[in-house]
Design a protein around this motif. Structure first.
Motif, mmCIF file in Angstrom:
data_model
loop_
_atom_site.group_PDB
_atom_site.id
_atom_site.type_symbol
_atom_site.label_atom_id
_atom_site.label_comp_id
_atom_site.label_asym_id
_atom_site.label_seq_id
_atom_site.Cartn_x
_atom_site.Cartn_y
_atom_site.Cartn_z
ATOM 1 N N GLY A 275 36.045 28.900 53.355
ATOM 2 C CA GLY A 275 35.189 29.855 54.068
ATOM 3 C C GLY A 275 35.044 31.169 53.322
ATOM 4 N N HIS A 276 36.128 31.642 52.750
ATOM 5 C CA HIS A 276 36.066 32.915 52.018
ATOM 6 C C HIS A 276 35.148 32.797 50.805
ATOM 7 N N LEU A 277 35.256 31.710 50.057
ATOM 8 C CA LEU A 277 34.407 31.537 48.882
ATOM 9 C C LEU A 277 32.940 31.443 49.279
ATOM 10 N N GLU A 278 32.649 30.696 50.326
ATOM 11 C CA GLU A 278 31.247 30.577 50.775
ATOM 12 C C GLU A 278 30.683 31.936 51.154
ATOM 13 N N ARG A 279 31.450 32.730 51.868
ATOM 14 C CA ARG A 279 30.966 34.070 52.254
ATOM 15 C C ARG A 279 30.771 34.952 51.033
ATOM 16 N N TRP A 281 29.984 34.054 47.975
ATOM 17 C CA TRP A 281 28.831 33.657 47.172
ATOM 18 C C TRP A 281 27.504 34.029 47.824
ATOM 19 N N ARG A 282 27.517 34.297 49.105
ATOM 20 C CA ARG A 282 26.269 34.742 49.739
ATOM 21 C C ARG A 282 25.884 36.152 49.321
ATOM 22 N N THR A 287 32.520 33.922 39.966
ATOM 23 C CA THR A 287 33.152 34.054 38.658
ATOM 24 C C THR A 287 33.708 32.696 38.234
ATOM 25 N N LEU A 288 34.133 32.611 36.974
ATOM 26 C CA LEU A 288 34.784 31.390 36.515
ATOM 27 C C LEU A 288 36.033 31.109 37.355
ATOM 28 N N GLU A 289 36.779 32.162 37.695
ATOM 29 C CA GLU A 289 37.977 31.985 38.508
ATOM 30 C C GLU A 289 37.630 31.443 39.898
ATOM 31 N N ASP A 290 36.510 31.910 40.472
ATOM 32 C CA ASP A 290 36.062 31.384 41.759
ATOM 33 C C ASP A 290 35.820 29.883 41.687
ATOM 34 N N VAL A 291 35.139 29.456 40.628
ATOM 35 C CA VAL A 291 34.769 28.045 40.529
ATOM 36 C C VAL A 291 35.995 27.179 40.249
ATOM 37 N N PHE A 312 29.414 23.043 50.695
ATOM 38 C CA PHE A 312 30.337 23.826 49.866
ATOM 39 C C PHE A 312 30.322 23.307 48.432
ATOM 40 N N CYS A 313 30.389 21.993 48.239
ATOM 41 C CA CYS A 313 30.418 21.437 46.884
ATOM 42 C C CYS A 313 29.136 21.760 46.123
ATOM 43 N N TRP A 314 27.983 21.706 46.801
ATOM 44 C CA TRP A 314 26.735 22.050 46.130
ATOM 45 C C TRP A 314 26.695 23.538 45.788
ATOM 46 N N ALA A 315 27.203 24.372 46.676
ATOM 47 C CA ALA A 315 27.248 25.814 46.382
ATOM 48 C C ALA A 315 28.159 26.092 45.190
ATOM 49 N N ALA A 316 29.315 25.429 45.154
ATOM 50 C CA ALA A 316 30.229 25.606 44.018
ATOM 51 C C ALA A 316 29.605 25.082 42.733
#
Length: 407
Positions: A275-279, A281-282, A287-291, A312-316
């Motif tokens: 959830g944190h990563l999705e929020r 990226w909006r 970053t590379l670390e995020d991915v 989530f997988c498509w967003a990543a």
């Protein structure tokens, strides 16, 4: 003594090793893993530009050429070339340091010795890796390097500390984290726990190293089958973590919980990270670390039997494509092909996965079993086919002479 004789006993049967991950997520500034042909070509162009510069400008410009060529050689499976490049870098900078009495060149030479240790670790030559890395690490503890490819006196290293402090900190971080990774690979787990939790700290150790030590300690305790310590430390580290590291340790804690059988709590923490990563990226690019974090949490969810959502997988994946890291793109595409409920989206992901596997030059076993056998993935071809011109690049780097005039 051979490391095989020192390996720790197998972890207890109550440990689920699928959830023990040895890669450090808290480290920043790692290289993006481009398509190998393009990466090799870019290094060749950078080398030509560096050689056209003055001697003073050339010194720092050549360092990333040596470093990245060593990494590419490892990805191509050409581990002897990786060793040769790294050794050539040590010799080049050590000779320059002697000729010019240059602290900058000496720092590059020591950094190249770390690169040699990393290349040996990637090749599975763990004794050699730890020998090189231990020598570098000794500098930060007040000792000298008195043998091998490079010799550094205490006075010389003190000049680096005074004149190149940022380089000294980067070397301390790289040598310590590579050593921890080599010890984990060798399953010298008690040594990892000791280095991570007990051993003396070096004068130049940067704050980032403490987080890597904590990750290493959690991995080692899981491998050793010591749940009480691992769970207690995971909870503590999550509370202690700053904003930049908190998600890493939320995921690390989830992995420890999963490792020792508490799947429900592990899933709950994984959902927090998702959830944190999705929020995030909006509102701003990843970053590379995020991915890296996204791929790892998707892997955890899949192992727990509840795949991360397709959205989530498509967003990543979109973030991975924007950044350009090929192995992360492939890993996320495999997740999508195996878990997305929508056939059309699975077909799209399969086509993209095929293009990545055939065109990137990497060996991607997890991807290749999903590709039609008749495609003949590029990773099965020779290194020169996967990265044209790389053999010439290796020869050019290994032939560099610090005394030769090229401009």
């Amino acid at each position: 003594m051979n490391l095989a004789a020192q390996r720790s006993p197998a972890a207890r049967s109550s440990v689920d090793a699928r959830f023990v991950a040895d890669e450090f997520l808290s480290l920043r500034g790692r290289a993006v893993r481009w398509e190998l042909a393009a990466w090799s070509g870019a290094i060749s162009q950078a080398l030509a530009r560096a050689l056209a510069q003055s001697r003073e400008e050339r010194l720092p410009a050549l360092a990333p050429c040596f470093e990245e060529a060593t990494i590419v050689a490892g990805h191509l499976g050409r581990h002897e070339d990786a060793r040769r490049i790294a050794e050539a870098a040590v010799r080049f900078y050590a000779t320059t340091a002697r000729q010019k009495r240059s602290a900058e060149a000496l720092a590059f030479a020591v950094s190249a010795l770390v690169g040699l240790g990393a290349a040996e670790r990637a090749a599975g030559r763990l004794d050699e890796a730890l020998l090189h890395l231990g020598r570098v690490r000794s500098l930060g503890l007040g000792a000298e390097i008195g043998a091998g490819l490079l010799r550094v006196s205490r006075a010389q290293w003190e000049s680096v500390l005074a004149l190149e402090p940022a380089a000294a900190r980067a070397i301390a971080l790289a040598s310590a984290t590579e050593a921890l990774s080599a010890l984990l690979a060798a399953r010298r787990l008690e040594d990892v726990v000791s280095l991570a939790l007990v051993s003396r700290r070096g004068a130049t150790d940067p704050p980032a190293l403490e987080w890597a030590r904590k990750e290493a300690a959690l991995s080692a305790l899981c491998h050793l089958g010591r749940p009480d310590e691992a769970l207690a430390l995971a909870a503590r580290y999550t509370v202690e973590a700053g904003e930049a590291e908190r998600l890493v340790f939320e995921l690390r804690r989830a992995e420890v919980l999963a490792c020792f059988g508490d799947a429900s709590k592990a899933r709950a923490l994984a959902e927090v990270v998702l959830g944190h990563l999705e929020r995030k990226w909006r509102s701003r690019p990843g970053t590379l670390e995020d991915v890296r974090l996204a791929a790892r949490v998707a892997r955890l969810c899949a192992e727990l039997g509840e795949a991360a959502s397709a959205d989530f997988c498509w967003a990543a994946l979109a973030e991975a494509l924007a950044i350009g890291d090929v192995p992360l793109q492939a890993e996320l595409l495999v997740h999508i092909v195996e878990t997305d409920w929508d056939q059309e989206r699975r077909d799209d992901a399969s086509e993209l996965l095929r293009a990545v596997a055939l065109g990137s030059g990497y060996r991607l076993p997890a991807a290749e079993h999903l590709i039609s056998p008749e495609d003949g993935p590029r990773s099965s071809r020779s290194a020169d086919e996967r990265a044209p011109g790389f053999t010439s690049l290796v020869a050019s780097l290994c032939a560099l002479d610090p005394g030769r005039r090229t401009s």
